[in-house]
Motif scaffolding. Sequence first.
Motif, PDB file in Angstrom:
ATOM      1  N   GLU A  41       0.822  -1.209   0.000  1.00  0.00           N
ATOM      2  CA  GLU A  41       0.000   0.000   0.000  1.00  0.00           C
ATOM      3  C   GLU A  41       0.856   1.258   0.000  1.00  0.00           C
ATOM      4  O   GLU A  41       0.519   2.250  -0.635  1.00  0.00           O
ATOM      5  CB  GLU A  41      -0.938   0.005   1.211  1.00  0.00           C
ATOM      6  CG  GLU A  41      -2.078  -0.973   1.090  1.00  0.00           C
ATOM      7  CD  GLU A  41      -2.966  -0.681  -0.110  1.00  0.00           C
ATOM      8  OE1 GLU A  41      -3.348   0.484  -0.317  1.00  0.00           O
ATOM      9  OE2 GLU A  41      -3.274  -1.629  -0.847  1.00  0.00           O
ATOM     10  N   ARG A  42       1.981   1.216   0.716  1.00  0.00           N
ATOM     11  CA  ARG A  42       2.882   2.369   0.732  1.00  0.00           C
ATOM     12  C   ARG A  42       3.451   2.610  -0.655  1.00  0.00           C
ATOM     13  O   ARG A  42       3.531   3.754  -1.120  1.00  0.00           O
ATOM     14  CB  ARG A  42       4.016   2.164   1.739  1.00  0.00           C
ATOM     15  CG  ARG A  42       4.977   3.344   1.775  1.00  0.00           C
ATOM     16  CD  ARG A  42       6.060   3.181   2.791  1.00  0.00           C
ATOM     17  NE  ARG A  42       6.903   2.041   2.474  1.00  0.00           N
ATOM     18  CZ  ARG A  42       7.969   1.709   3.189  1.00  0.00           C
ATOM     19  NH1 ARG A  42       8.299   2.391   4.259  1.00  0.00           N
ATOM     20  NH2 ARG A  42       8.701   0.676   2.829  1.00  0.00           N
ATOM     21  N   ALA A  43       3.824   1.549  -1.359  1.00  0.00           N
ATOM     22  CA  ALA A  43       4.362   1.683  -2.712  1.00  0.00           C
ATOM     23  C   ALA A  43       3.331   2.301  -3.647  1.00  0.00           C
ATOM     24  O   ALA A  43       3.662   3.163  -4.473  1.00  0.00           O
ATOM     25  CB  ALA A  43       4.826   0.325  -3.241  1.00  0.00           C
ATOM     26  N   VAL A  44       2.086   1.879  -3.524  1.00  0.00           N
ATOM     27  CA  VAL A  44       1.013   2.442  -4.353  1.00  0.00           C
ATOM     28  C   VAL A  44       0.836   3.921  -4.037  1.00  0.00           C
ATOM     29  O   VAL A  44       0.736   4.756  -4.945  1.00  0.00           O
ATOM     30  CB  VAL A  44      -0.318   1.678  -4.137  1.00  0.00           C
ATOM     31  CG1 VAL A  44      -1.484   2.398  -4.782  1.00  0.00           C
ATOM     32  CG2 VAL A  44      -0.200   0.257  -4.686  1.00  0.00           C
ATOM     33  N   ALA A  45       0.813   4.270  -2.761  1.00  0.00           N
ATOM     34  CA  ALA A  45       0.633   5.660  -2.356  1.00  0.00           C
ATOM     35  C   ALA A  45       1.782   6.534  -2.860  1.00  0.00           C
ATOM     36  O   ALA A  45       1.564   7.638  -3.337  1.00  0.00           O
ATOM     37  CB  ALA A  45       0.531   5.746  -0.829  1.00  0.00           C
ATOM     38  N   GLU A  46       3.002   6.013  -2.780  1.00  0.00           N
ATOM     39  CA  GLU A  46       4.159   6.775  -3.251  1.00  0.00           C
ATOM     40  C   GLU A  46       4.099   6.949  -4.770  1.00  0.00           C
ATOM     41  O   GLU A  46       4.436   8.003  -5.287  1.00  0.00           O
ATOM     42  CB  GLU A  46       5.451   6.090  -2.826  1.00  0.00           C
ATOM     43  CG  GLU A  46       5.735   6.233  -1.346  1.00  0.00           C
ATOM     44  CD  GLU A  46       6.944   5.453  -0.880  1.00  0.00           C
ATOM     45  OE1 GLU A  46       7.494   4.624  -1.678  1.00  0.00           O
ATOM     46  OE2 GLU A  46       7.349   5.638   0.271  1.00  0.00           O
ATOM     47  N   ALA A  47       3.664   5.922  -5.483  1.00  0.00           N
ATOM     48  CA  ALA A  47       3.558   6.006  -6.930  1.00  0.00           C
ATOM     49  C   ALA A  47       2.506   7.014  -7.361  1.00  0.00           C
ATOM     50  O   ALA A  47       2.628   7.658  -8.400  1.00  0.00           O
ATOM     51  CB  ALA A  47       3.249   4.630  -7.520  1.00  0.00           C
ATOM     52  N   GLU A  48       1.463   7.149  -6.537  1.00  0.00           N
ATOM     53  CA  GLU A  48       0.390   8.101  -6.836  1.00  0.00           C
ATOM     54  C   GLU A  48       0.708   9.503  -6.306  1.00  0.00           C
ATOM     55  O   GLU A  48      -0.093  10.409  -6.465  1.00  0.00           O
ATOM     56  CB  GLU A  48      -0.923   7.606  -6.237  1.00  0.00           C
ATOM     57  CG  GLU A  48      -1.427   6.337  -6.900  1.00  0.00           C
ATOM     58  CD  GLU A  48      -2.672   5.764  -6.252  1.00  0.00           C
ATOM     59  OE1 GLU A  48      -3.046   6.229  -5.134  1.00  0.00           O
ATOM     60  OE2 GLU A  48      -3.266   4.848  -6.831  1.00  0.00           O
ATOM     61  N   GLY A  49       1.858   9.652  -5.691  1.00  0.00           N
ATOM     62  CA  GLY A  49       2.291  10.961  -5.220  1.00  0.00           C
ATOM     63  C   GLY A  49       1.653  11.392  -3.920  1.00  0.00           C
ATOM     64  O   GLY A  49       1.674  12.584  -3.590  1.00  0.00           O
ATOM     65  N   GLU A  50       1.101  10.468  -3.154  1.00  0.00           N
ATOM     66  CA  GLU A  50       0.495  10.820  -1.864  1.00  0.00           C
ATOM     67  C   GLU A  50       1.610  11.020  -0.851  1.00  0.00           C
ATOM     68  O   GLU A  50       2.632  10.364  -0.879  1.00  0.00           O
ATOM     69  CB  GLU A  50      -0.447   9.710  -1.397  1.00  0.00           C
ATOM     70  CG  GLU A  50      -1.645   9.536  -2.293  1.00  0.00           C
ATOM     71  CD  GLU A  50      -2.554   8.404  -1.841  1.00  0.00           C
ATOM     72  OE1 GLU A  50      -2.396   7.922  -0.706  1.00  0.00           O
ATOM     73  OE2 GLU A  50      -3.408   7.994  -2.634  1.00  0.00           O
ATOM     74  N   SER A  51       1.379  11.930   0.081  1.00  0.00           N
ATOM     75  CA  SER A  51       2.369  12.164   1.130  1.00  0.00           C
ATOM     76  C   SER A  51       2.194  11.144   2.243  1.00  0.00           C
ATOM     77  O   SER A  51       1.098  10.634   2.444  1.00  0.00           O
ATOM     78  CB  SER A  51       2.239  13.577   1.674  1.00  0.00           C
ATOM     79  OG  SER A  51       0.967  13.740   2.250  1.00  0.00           O
ATOM     80  N   PRO A  52       3.265  10.838   2.967  1.00  0.00           N
ATOM     81  CA  PRO A  52       3.200   9.853   4.061  1.00  0.00           C
ATOM     82  C   PRO A  52       2.364  10.324   5.229  1.00  0.00           C
ATOM     83  O   PRO A  52       2.140  11.431   5.465  1.00  0.00           O
ATOM     84  CB  PRO A  52       4.648   9.682   4.500  1.00  0.00           C
ATOM     85  CG  PRO A  52       5.429  10.771   3.872  1.00  0.00           C
ATOM     86  CD  PRO A  52       4.579  11.376   2.806  1.00  0.00           C
TER      87      PRO A  52
END
Length: 52
Positions: A41-52
């Motif tokens: 899920e973190r990889a998907v969020a990072e790929a979509e440009g979401e902040s941590p």
Amino acid sequence: MDETTRITLRLPVDLHAWLVAEAKSARRSLNSEIVYRLEGERAVAEAEGESP
């Protein structure tokens, strides 16, 4: 994963049972299954440009 942190996690009973079954199916420990899914899920969020 060089460093780790221990946490207490409360899950609904049905979610726990599902995760246990998924972990068993993938021949992973419950902990490894949770980490695997969170990292995905973190990889998907990072790929979509979401902040941590």
